[in-house]
Design an enzyme around this catalytic site. Structure first.
Site, PDB file in Angstrom:
ATOM      1  N   TYR A  46      78.619   1.136  -0.783  1.00 21.02           N
ATOM      2  CA  TYR A  46      76.892   2.086  -1.031  1.00 21.02           C
ATOM      3  C   TYR A  46      77.600   4.209  -0.496  1.00 21.02           C
ATOM      4  CZ  TYR A  46      73.370   4.116   2.705  1.00 21.02           C
ATOM      5  OH  TYR A  46      72.308   4.614   2.687  1.00 21.02           O
ATOM      6  N   SER A  63      72.328   9.700   1.197  1.00 18.53           N
ATOM      7  CA  SER A  63      72.655   9.933   2.722  1.00 18.53           C
ATOM      8  C   SER A  63      73.853  10.686   3.294  1.00 18.53           C
ATOM      9  CB  SER A  63      72.996   8.265   2.686  1.00 18.53           C
ATOM     10  OG  SER A  63      74.170   7.744   2.861  1.00 18.53           O
TER      11      SER A  63
END
Length: 261
Positions: free
Chosen positions: A157, A144
């Site tokens: 995350y 990501s």
């Protein structure tokens, strides 16, 4: 274009039942790969398999939680028995918990790390053993932009995706000698069902993304397919330990003033 041909290859895509995972799986299937999809939700898995088969792809599915190492090992052995070896692993399954760090429950933090990072390690370790015996393979970790940047409310995350970047580099370091290439894809902001409510003109976050992205648009899920095929194919045989960011250029720039054209 034989370098990108995946005919005769089998790809296991964890969480490949919808969204970006499905888009990457379709790209692999279009290049000739047979699909194996994992999920924890029976209805999602059934719907996804029906979708893949309606497009003429060869696809099979397995229900299991990638964080359960014993169940994951059992299911991987079932895949070997029922379908055959795994040439390509896409560690796509993941979750996100949006909450301020001061308010986040430790159990929620651990769960995100478990799914997004530990699960990828478990699956990589399981398939790598067979890949080593067979002389090579491809592992693609879905990282990501949060592997590089922080952002409010996504502490767990970002920690998991930052760890996944380093897991990618370390597994590549250990397994390159076995002809296993371990790389990552870092998606930017994409137009999916999850982002649909905020992808409207005038919404502050939509305006922020359009202004922040040099390409001046959200990514389309199919924008990931080519990168997935590249990293799964012979075209990337000397590419190892890298994360390719498919983000429209966000990470390349500091941004621009809101009113700048």
């Amino acid at each position: 274009m034989n370098l990108f041909n995946l005919k005769g290859k089998r790809a296991l895509v964890t969480g490949g039942t919808h969204g970006l995972g499905m888009a990457m799986a379709e790209g692999l299937a279009d290049a000739g790969a047979e699909l194996v999809i994992s999920s924890t939700t029976p209805e999602k898995l059934e719907n996804a398999l029906n979708h893949y088969k309606s497009k003429g792809y060869v696809a099979n599915g397995y229900l299991f939680d990638i964080t359960d190492e014993n169940k994951a090992a059992e299911k991987v052995q079932e895949i070997y028995k029922n379908q055959g070896h795994i040439d390509i692993l896409v560690n796509n399954a993941g979750i996100i918990k949006r909450e301020a760090a001061l308010d986040m429950n430790v159990a929620d933090f651990r769960r995100v790390i478990d799914v997004d990072l530990v699960g990828a390690f478990i699956m990589s370790q399981l398939v790598a053993k067979n890949m080593i015996e067979r002389g090579g393979g491809k592992i693609i970790n879905i990282c990501s932009m949060m592997s590089e940047l922080g952002r409010n409310s996504v502490t767990a995350y970002a920690a998991a995706k930052g760890g996944l970047k380093m897991l990618t580099q370390n597994l590549a370091t250990e397994w390159a000698k076995h002809n296993i290439q371990v790389n990552g894809i870092g998606p930017g902001y994409f137009a999916t069902s999850q982002t649909e409510p905020i992808r409207v003109d005038g919404h502050p976050f939509n305006d922020f993304i359009i202004n922040r992205t040099p390409a001046a648009r959200w990514g389309n899920p199919e924008d990931l397919a080519g990168t997935a095929v590249f990293l799964a194919s012979g075209a990337s045989n000397f590419v190892n330990g890298q994360v390719i960011y498919v983000d429209g250029g966000i990470l390349a720039t500091i941004g621009k003033p809101i009113n700048e054209k």
